[in-house]
Enzyme design. Structure first.
Site, PDB file in Angstrom:
ATOM      1  CB  CYS A   1      28.980  46.623  51.973  1.00  0.00           C
ATOM      2  SG  CYS A   1      30.457  46.859  52.979  1.00  0.00           S
TER       3      CYS A   1
ATOM      4  NE  ARG B   1      27.541  45.936  46.044  1.00  0.00           N
ATOM      5  CZ  ARG B   1      27.781  46.941  45.207  1.00  0.00           C
ATOM      6  NH1 ARG B   1      27.648  46.739  43.914  1.00  0.00           N
ATOM      7  NH2 ARG B   1      28.128  48.129  45.646  1.00  0.00           N
TER       8      ARG B   1
ATOM      9  CD1 TRP C   1      35.780  42.771  50.579  1.00  0.00           C
ATOM     10  CD2 TRP C   1      36.153  44.957  50.900  1.00  0.00           C
ATOM     11  NE1 TRP C   1      37.102  43.025  50.285  1.00  0.00           N
ATOM     12  CE2 TRP C   1      37.359  44.348  50.469  1.00  0.00           C
ATOM     13  CE3 TRP C   1      36.140  46.328  51.166  1.00  0.00           C
ATOM     14  CZ2 TRP C   1      38.535  45.062  50.301  1.00  0.00           C
ATOM     15  CZ3 TRP C   1      37.315  47.048  51.007  1.00  0.00           C
ATOM     16  CH2 TRP C   1      38.499  46.418  50.562  1.00  0.00           C
TER      17      TRP C   1
ATOM     18  CG  ASN D   1      28.523  50.128  49.523  1.00  0.00           C
ATOM     19  OD1 ASN D   1      29.660  49.856  49.893  1.00  0.00           O
ATOM     20  ND2 ASN D   1      28.213  50.281  48.248  1.00  0.00           N
ATOM     21  N   GLY D   2      29.980  52.179  51.837  1.00  0.00           N
ATOM     22  CA  GLY D   2      30.772  53.388  51.659  1.00  0.00           C
ATOM     23  C   GLY D   2      31.688  53.619  52.850  1.00  0.00           C
TER      24      GLY D   2
ATOM     25  CD  GLU E   1      42.891  40.365  33.284  1.00  0.00           C
ATOM     26  OE1 GLU E   1      41.841  39.837  33.679  1.00  0.00           O
ATOM     27  OE2 GLU E   1      43.347  41.422  33.777  1.00  0.00           O
TER      28      GLU E   1
ATOM     29  CE  LYS F   1      40.501  37.848  35.527  1.00  0.00           C
ATOM     30  NZ  LYS F   1      41.041  39.087  36.098  1.00  0.00           N
TER      31      LYS F   1
ATOM     32  CD  GLU G   1      41.589  39.176  40.301  1.00  0.00           C
ATOM     33  OE1 GLU G   1      40.964  40.212  40.551  1.00  0.00           O
ATOM     34  OE2 GLU G   1      41.435  38.540  39.242  1.00  0.00           O
TER      35      GLU G   1
ATOM     36  CG  HIS H   1      66.937  44.810  31.786  1.00  0.00           C
ATOM     37  ND1 HIS H   1      67.950  45.741  31.703  1.00  0.00           N
ATOM     38  CD2 HIS H   1      66.672  44.437  30.509  1.00  0.00           C
ATOM     39  CE1 HIS H   1      68.274  45.926  30.434  1.00  0.00           C
ATOM     40  NE2 HIS H   1      67.514  45.157  29.694  1.00  0.00           N
TER      41      HIS H   1
ATOM     42  CE  LYS I   1      32.705  41.308  38.679  1.00  0.00           C
ATOM     43  NZ  LYS I   1      33.701  40.555  37.886  1.00  0.00           N
TER      44      LYS I   1
END
Length: 617
Positions: free
Chosen positions: A2, A27, A77, A102-103, A489, A493, A496, A512, A612
């Site tokens: 947050c 955030r 968040w 935040n936490g 990566e 992306k 996301e 496989h 983020k």
């Protein structure tokens, strides 16, 4: 995850906090709110679901007098409790104490039972509400907000950064942190708090970074800071070199697009002063780096998400080029599996923010072993005063500048640049690399900005390629060698920001299992540099083609993978080495994900359910 802001001044700080929340929206953006003490000493609060623009509209329409010289704000968040107005911060206790947090308070259930027995009412599903009630409980006994916060924090298990105000002490803002970042911004006759420097750049460039366990009493003209033992302490004042314009969009439609295009400058900034024309500057790693590096027998890399992919790529460099063993692990797994750590190890943690909870916890775990073992810790980070940098022996900063888009782009690129410099420095110190080879690597890194610019020049072609994904829900990325982490990566992306299910595989693994997925509805993206594995990759690509798969191939100009029905081939670059090739090819994958997201109509910079900085488990 947050975002927190707060301020105390002689002017109305609510507009300042709104701007700060906009800058912290990366955030978290499930809900937001502001609470303020007005001139009549009334404590008012407005909260809203969704993004900050919704909060602004609600404040404009609200009958509440949401003005004040003392106020706190929050963008959320969600962890405990779904996104809703009742779960949004700030949270109040008995219309007297209000706070932002935040936490995660891990023992909130036990505290809740205790507080309910004291007749406290709970209006939310969050863990945060127990903080407010605890502060209120102790305030009734002490009539001192600082003492109440101090006593309350002794009950909490977990992580927190909090800002607390009380209607009975309208000239005081109390801030505390443990395990979550919090900074104080110093103004003239006014002071502020925030989760991140960027939130306060419009009003100040002077900052104090609170340390673990600190509690601060913040007034308009005075700041007092006390450590975890209650001792008054002085914390250094840092002058930020960031400009408020650094977090503006400029001519770009999205932060992600802006940050993709900032990569050439980010590479230049990260290399500046760290290389000569022929070699890496060892002292950039620290004054004792050469002596430290001589004893290193193994490299252990710990990271999460995109930073983990950077570590996986570096493993190829360390082992292939230097023959130094290198282990790479996701931080959330490492910290809970009772790992065996070798003596004489270089323990490298990688994080854009330097506040990634699992990575930081892994570092703290390793720091406990250092008393009995020769272990050196090195953090690779984009934030100079982060928790990670403060707890590491050595720090090597990426100079990517602020990265606002949730999907990391320039941070990843600069992390790879730093890892290449680290690999080269180790190679020279341990005589595993000849001077001529070091010179070739340095020359390659010097060319990297122009290689990235050339790759960016293919955007129009990549935008057209992205149309293939308009009706697709799945995608497969393939790579071999150093391009396998780049494929990972690329898949990350895409998932996301476009919400397309994407997976990455080493191309040699097709038979496989993944080959069973191939049909006309599963686009396959392959990265084909000119290297020793190219012919094997071509065979893998033909296996896909034979089963009706649609291929997008990003190749070297000389790779000559082929063309035909179901083939889209883009010659991204030419004659790049194993250091610069993966970085250059990744630019094309970033642009592909960006344009697919535009076609899908998703929120590029703030994708659903993500934030983020992952500052909680």
């Amino acid at each position: 995850m947050c975002g927190i802001v707060g301020g105390i001044a002689e002017r109305n700080v609510v507009p300042i906090l709104l701007e700060g929340l906009r800058r912290l929206e990366y955030r978290g953006y499930d809900s937001s709110g502001i609470a303020a003490i007005n001139a009549q000493m009334d404590l008012n609060r407005v909260r809203s679901i969704g993004k900050i623009k919704n909060l602004e509209e609600k404040i404009a329409q609200s009958c509440a007098d949401l003005t004040g010289c003392c106020a706190i704000g929050h963008t959320r968040w969600a962890t405990h409790g779904v996104p809703s107005e009742s779960n949004a911060h700030p949270h109040m206790s008995n219309d007297q104490v209000t706070l932002v947090h935040n936490g995660i308070i891990e023992n909130y259930q036990a505290l809740k039972v205790k507080q309910e027995a004291l007749n406290y009412r709970f209006e939310s599903e969050t863990d945060t509400e127990v903080i407010g009630h605890a502060v209120h409980y102790y305030y009734q006994q002490t009539d001192d907000l600082y003492d109440a916060v101090k006593q309350a924090t002794m009950e909490f298990e977990g992580a927190y950064a909090i800002g607390v105000i009380c209607k009975d002490e309208p000239n005081l803002l109390v801030a505390a942190r443990k395990g979550s970042p919090l900074v104080i911004g110093l103004g003239v006759g006014e002071n502020f708090i925030a989760s991140d420097v960027s939130a306060l750049l419009p009003v100040t460039q002077r900052f104090i970074f609170l340390e673990e366990g600190d509690i601060a009493k913040i007034k308009r003209d005075k700041i007092e800071i006390f450590d975890a033992d209650g001792n008054a302490v002085e914390r250094a004042i840092k002058q930020s070199e960031l400009s408020s314009l650094a977090v503006e969009l400029g001519e770009h439609k999205h932060y992600m697009h802006k940050e993709i295009y900032e990569q050439p400058e980010a590479v230049i900034a990260t290399l500046e002063g760290r290389i000569t024309q022929e070699e890496v500057v060892l002292s950039a790693f620290g004054v004792n780096a050469e002596e430290i590096f001589q004893s290193i027998q193994q490299v252990q890399i710990i990271a999460c998400g995109t930073s983990y992919h950077a570590g996986l790529l570096a493993k190829y460099w360390f082992e292939d080029i230097l023959q130094i063993p290198c282990q790479v692990e996701v931080a959330s797994e490492f910290r809970y599996r009772n790992p065996v750590v070798q003596n004489n190890s270089l323990f490298v943690t990688i994080s854009q923010s330097g506040e990634t909870a699992d990575t930081l916890a892994a570092l703290q775990q390793i720091n406990q072993l250092k008393q009995s073992m020769n272990i050196v810790t090195l953090s690779i980070c984009n934030v100079a005063e982060s928790s990670l940098t403060r707890e590491s022996d050595l720090t090597y900063l990426t100079h990517a500048g602020p990265e606002i888009g949730v999907a990391s782009t320039k941070a990843f690129t600069t992390q790879l640049v730093v890892l290449a410099l680290l690999m080269t420095a180790l190679g020279r110190v341990q005589k595993r690399m000849e001077a001529a080879q070091e010179k070739r690597i340095v020359k390659g890194l010097q060319k990297l900005p122009q290689l990235i610019n050339a790759a960016l020049g293919h955007e129009a072609t990549i935008e057209k390629m992205a149309e293939l994904f308009a009706d697709k829900q799945h995608a497969l990325f393939l790579g071999r060698g150093v391009m396998y982490p780049i494929a990972m990566e690329g898949a990350l992306k895409l998932k996301e920001i476009s919400y397309i299910h994407a997976e990455a595989y080493p191309a040699g693994e097709l038979k496989h299992g993944p080959l069973a997925l191939i049909d006309e509805n599963m686009p396959v993206i392959a990265v084909a540099p000119l290297d020793d594995l190219l012919e094997k990759l071509k065979s893998n690509i033909q296996e896909v083609k034979a089963r009706g798969g649609q291929m997008i191939v990003f190749e070297d100009e000389q790779s000559d993978v082929g063309s035909g029905d179901g083939f889209d081939v883009l010659k991204v670059t030419r004659n790049v080495g194993r250091i610069t090739a993966p970085i250059t090819f990744n630019i094309a994958l970033q642009l592909l994900s960006y344009h697919v997201a535009l076609i899908k109509g998703t929120d590029v910079d703030q994708p659903r359910n993500l934030a983020k900085s992952v500052t909680v488990e």
